[in-house]
Design a protein around this motif. Sequence first.
Motif, PDB file in Angstrom:
ATOM      1  N   LYS A 130      37.578  39.565  35.142  1.00 35.85           N
ATOM      2  CA  LYS A 130      38.376  40.209  34.103  1.00 35.85           C
ATOM      3  C   LYS A 130      38.317  41.723  34.248  1.00 35.85           C
ATOM      4  N   GLN A 131      37.138  42.253  34.508  1.00 34.24           N
ATOM      5  CA  GLN A 131      36.990  43.690  34.706  1.00 34.24           C
ATOM      6  C   GLN A 131      37.794  44.154  35.909  1.00 34.24           C
ATOM      7  N   ALA A 132      37.740  43.407  37.001  1.00 32.10           N
ATOM      8  CA  ALA A 132      38.368  43.827  38.249  1.00 32.10           C
ATOM      9  C   ALA A 132      39.892  43.828  38.162  1.00 32.10           C
ATOM     10  N   VAL A 133      40.473  42.735  37.630  1.00 31.16           N
ATOM     11  CA  VAL A 133      41.930  42.622  37.650  1.00 31.16           C
ATOM     12  C   VAL A 133      42.590  43.309  36.458  1.00 31.16           C
ATOM     13  N   SER A 134      41.838  43.591  35.407  1.00 32.67           N
ATOM     14  CA  SER A 134      42.421  44.246  34.229  1.00 32.67           C
ATOM     15  C   SER A 134      42.049  45.725  34.178  1.00 32.67           C
ATOM     16  N   ASN A 135      40.763  46.014  34.046  1.00 34.95           N
ATOM     17  CA  ASN A 135      40.334  47.398  33.885  1.00 34.95           C
ATOM     18  C   ASN A 135      40.471  48.211  35.166  1.00 34.95           C
ATOM     19  N   LEU A 136      40.206  47.611  36.326  1.00 36.16           N
ATOM     20  CA  LEU A 136      40.363  48.314  37.605  1.00 36.16           C
ATOM     21  C   LEU A 136      41.770  48.157  38.163  1.00 36.16           C
ATOM     22  N   ASP A 137      42.575  47.294  37.528  1.00 29.28           N
ATOM     23  CA  ASP A 137      43.981  47.087  37.892  1.00 29.28           C
ATOM     24  C   ASP A 137      44.141  46.692  39.358  1.00 29.28           C
ATOM     25  N   LEU A 138      43.271  45.816  39.844  1.00 25.12           N
ATOM     26  CA  LEU A 138      43.376  45.327  41.211  1.00 25.12           C
ATOM     27  C   LEU A 138      44.313  44.128  41.272  1.00 25.12           C
ATOM     28  N   SER A 139      45.074  44.014  42.344  1.00 23.88           N
ATOM     29  CA  SER A 139      45.908  42.838  42.549  1.00 23.88           C
ATOM     30  C   SER A 139      45.020  41.605  42.681  1.00 23.88           C
ATOM     31  N   PRO A 140      45.345  40.513  41.980  1.00 21.85           N
ATOM     32  CA  PRO A 140      44.535  39.296  42.117  1.00 21.85           C
ATOM     33  C   PRO A 140      44.423  38.803  43.557  1.00 21.85           C
ATOM     34  N   PHE A 141      45.531  38.874  44.305  1.00 26.08           N
ATOM     35  CA  PHE A 141      45.480  38.430  45.697  1.00 26.08           C
ATOM     36  C   PHE A 141      44.565  39.321  46.530  1.00 26.08           C
ATOM     37  N   LEU A 142      44.694  40.634  46.341  1.00 24.91           N
ATOM     38  CA  LEU A 142      43.851  41.566  47.083  1.00 24.91           C
ATOM     39  C   LEU A 142      42.388  41.376  46.718  1.00 24.91           C
ATOM     40  N   PHE A 143      42.125  41.173  45.445  1.00 25.81           N
ATOM     41  CA  PHE A 143      40.759  40.977  44.965  1.00 25.81           C
ATOM     42  C   PHE A 143      40.166  39.693  45.549  1.00 25.81           C
ATOM     43  N   TYR A 144      40.925  38.615  45.499  1.00 25.69           N
ATOM     44  CA  TYR A 144      40.410  37.349  46.025  1.00 25.69           C
ATOM     45  C   TYR A 144      40.194  37.428  47.532  1.00 25.69           C
ATOM     46  N   TRP A 145      41.128  38.049  48.233  1.00 28.71           N
ATOM     47  CA  TRP A 145      40.994  38.177  49.678  1.00 28.71           C
ATOM     48  C   TRP A 145      39.719  38.941  50.033  1.00 28.71           C
ATOM     49  N   GLY A 146      39.480  40.048  49.328  1.00 24.03           N
ATOM     50  CA  GLY A 146      38.266  40.826  49.577  1.00 24.03           C
ATOM     51  C   GLY A 146      37.010  40.020  49.295  1.00 24.03           C
ATOM     52  N   ILE A 147      37.014  39.263  48.210  1.00 22.37           N
ATOM     53  CA  ILE A 147      35.868  38.422  47.876  1.00 22.37           C
ATOM     54  C   ILE A 147      35.643  37.369  48.955  1.00 22.37           C
ATOM     55  N   SER A 148      36.724  36.744  49.433  1.00 22.24           N
ATOM     56  CA  SER A 148      36.607  35.705  50.449  1.00 22.24           C
ATOM     57  C   SER A 148      35.976  36.243  51.730  1.00 22.24           C
ATOM     58  N   VAL A 149      36.409  37.422  52.141  1.00 22.56           N
ATOM     59  CA  VAL A 149      35.858  38.030  53.354  1.00 22.56           C
ATOM     60  C   VAL A 149      34.369  38.305  53.175  1.00 22.56           C
ATOM     61  N   PHE A 150      33.983  38.856  52.033  1.00 24.64           N
ATOM     62  CA  PHE A 150      32.581  39.140  51.768  1.00 24.64           C
ATOM     63  C   PHE A 150      31.761  37.858  51.717  1.00 24.64           C
ATOM     64  N   GLU A 151      32.310  36.806  51.128  1.00 27.00           N
ATOM     65  CA  GLU A 151      31.586  35.534  51.047  1.00 27.00           C
ATOM     66  C   GLU A 151      31.307  34.968  52.443  1.00 27.00           C
TER      67      GLU A 151
END
Length: 290
Positions: free
Chosen positions: A173-194
Amino acid sequence: MLVPLGVLLVAVAAVAHAGWNVCAKRVPDGGAGFVWLYKIVGSLLVLPIGLVFLFQEGAVDLPGVLLAVSVGALFQLAYYVLLQLGYAKSDLSVIYPLSSGMAPLFSVTAAVVLLGERPGPLGLVGVLVVVIGVVIISAYRSTGDSTRTAKIYGVVFGALIGLANAAATLWDKQAVSNLDLSPFLFYWGISVFEVLLLAPVALRDRPRLRRLWTGHRREVLLVGVLAPTAYVIVLFALRIAPVSVIAPAKELSVVMALVGAWLFLKEKELARRFVGALVVTGGVLVLTYA
């Protein structure tokens, strides 16, 4: 209109979420290796979309994005690995409802305390109904195949998974709302880190990885597709509706998971748990119109 739309998105995600959990339960000895394999599939799936959104974003706050996705990856990995370990010890129809019930309880409490959200009285009633429904499901003493030890494991892992899920939801919620990150970009970054974080653990036993891929290729591919589908849909829902609505609404997946446990896993003693699932659905409907 935004809140009902958010709940509708979560309902679609619930089908995908329950589906990949049923697949994951079919690989009870998968552990971190299985998680790593399906995370690779998910990362490749969203790679083209992630690159498009990265290009569209243009200049981004790179340190902020790296912090958001790295912390999100840690929370998500805790959830996925605990889930796989729990499924090796207990039934899906015990762990899934209990973890799903604890998650909104933790999420709404934290949303009020940390994020300053103030759900109305009807919203709180909806949360309470959801939790009561999940308690009905998980508190039922099975006379089927589940042993007492399996039930204890189910309760312990269910609580831990619920806590990890709540932490991940709040951070999302913080990432996609307060930081205004694209959900796709956010998920992609998380997937790579995982994938990067799990690689040293998974690659320690390469013969086991080969056995997992050979014996459970279908489950790897299905989870790799369904997990990101459910996750990204929920991220979009979080952009248009508050955590105190979205987190409990995700419990619609409990109904779907119980159907899957009955049809595909042949778990027993599910009748009373279906009653609890109907209570959960009623709570979600209350939240929709709160």
